[in-house]
Enzyme design. Sequence first.
Site, PDB file in Angstrom:
ATOM      1  N   CYS A 168       0.857  -1.182   0.192  1.00 54.72           N
ATOM      2  CA  CYS A 168      -0.156   0.038  -0.075  1.00 54.72           C
ATOM      3  C   CYS A 168       0.726   1.083  -0.045  1.00 54.72           C
ATOM      4  CB  CYS A 168      -0.936   0.078   1.292  1.00 54.72           C
ATOM      5  SG  CYS A 168      -1.051  -1.303   2.071  1.00 54.72           S
ATOM      6  N   HIS A 306      -3.270   6.447   7.338  1.00 53.66           N
ATOM      7  CA  HIS A 306      -3.391   5.141   6.366  1.00 53.66           C
ATOM      8  C   HIS A 306      -4.984   4.749   6.845  1.00 53.66           C
ATOM      9  CE1 HIS A 306      -2.155   2.127   4.305  1.00 53.66           C
ATOM     10  NE2 HIS A 306      -2.352   1.247   5.139  1.00 53.66           N
ATOM     11  N   HIS A 343      -9.842   0.753   0.602  1.00 53.50           N
ATOM     12  CA  HIS A 343      -8.602   0.579   0.476  1.00 53.50           C
ATOM     13  C   HIS A 343      -8.011   0.271  -0.771  1.00 53.50           C
ATOM     14  CE1 HIS A 343      -4.670  -0.427   1.144  1.00 53.50           C
ATOM     15  NE2 HIS A 343      -4.524  -0.875   2.533  1.00 53.50           N
TER      16      HIS A 343
END
Length: 430
Positions: A168, A306, A343
Amino acid sequence: MTRTILPMFNRPELDEPIVVTGIGLITALGTNRESSWAGVQRGECGIDWIRGLRGIPYETIFGAQISLPEMDPDSNELKALLFNRRATREAIEDAEIDWNVVDPARTGCAISGHMGDTRGIEIHCSDLVVHENDPFPWWTQIMPNSACAVIANEWGLNGPRLCHSTACASGLISLLTAVRSIQDGQCDIAIAGGGEGINPLFAAGFRNMRALATGDDPRKACLPFDVNRKGFVMGEGAAVFVVERLSHALRRNARIYCSINRGAMVGEAHHMTGLDIQSEALVHLIQQALKQGELEVEDIGYINAHGTGTEQNDAAEIAGISQVFHDCIDQLHVSGTKSMIGHLVKAAGCAELAITILGLRDGVCPPTIGLENLEPNCAFDCVARQASELRYQSALKLSLAFGGHLVGVTVSRWNDAQSSYEYPERREAA
């Protein structure tokens, strides 16, 4: 075709600002930059039950999926590539690049890696080989840099090609690498970002890890900083930026969103997928990101966390942010925009940075939707449920990735009367 090329920079100034002049964005909230941003400001939720994934029964996991007219079920184009191309086109149009003036030989391309196309393998799952008669291009099946290569070829870019596959953190690392390529004189302007589609192999893997959110309400599936968090939700989309040397932008009369104040990348030697909830590496990362950007803690008005909506991530970010910003924690706004768009894995950092920059442009802190029961030890403002109006000058974007890849990027709003974006008139009248 005759080109009028800007003079090449023989000795670039290493401390010259690198600025963002174009943004392309596609998320589950909208098929372009402004519709996605409008959805964020309204606190909309793009999360629903995942549909159409081979091997994943309907109403078993959540996802923030995108539907486009060109996404024909029989299309052989990889979704990550489609999203990247769409966002790239929008970013280039937004930056008003004239290829008769901008030199493709001095234009870099930094598009992050993406999941390969597993559909060809699914067709021939008995022998797990790529066949000559597959309808899907072999390169998208086995080359995670396919989007970077296709986009650079499509636009005829001959500057450095950069592609990172670091979970990520991939998008932000690709962006920072593009920035550094400009700073060290390899190019004057670059296309940078990343895109990702929800892949059945990824979905099955995360499901088996028991990391995905559970429940019966998609709007309350991803709950960063909420004591009732349930896990993370996969999303898809892309964000692509045009970044360039300030002098290059001004010479072509470009509109400027913000400056990228460099950034920091550190490794956390802790666990392949887990985070150190003591947050020593995260504290170091934030401190280094501020130092690289020549910013003090009180300069940061907003942090896009995040914010995966997992217990471990919440604990680590709350501890790390609180330790660094302790003296001004009550003035700090922090939100988790994955609560709206899911996400995006390798594209997550860039999509959330795009949202952060649009917030800088318009004086809006994006919300953390669904947040009702805040973690007791969370002292900063999580912008719960609805966006907050705040004209912050600088912001921080964090990405904490599997494999111990921690990245932080700071950006500052561009306020020059001639080259910047004005705040929306509706806010001037308020």
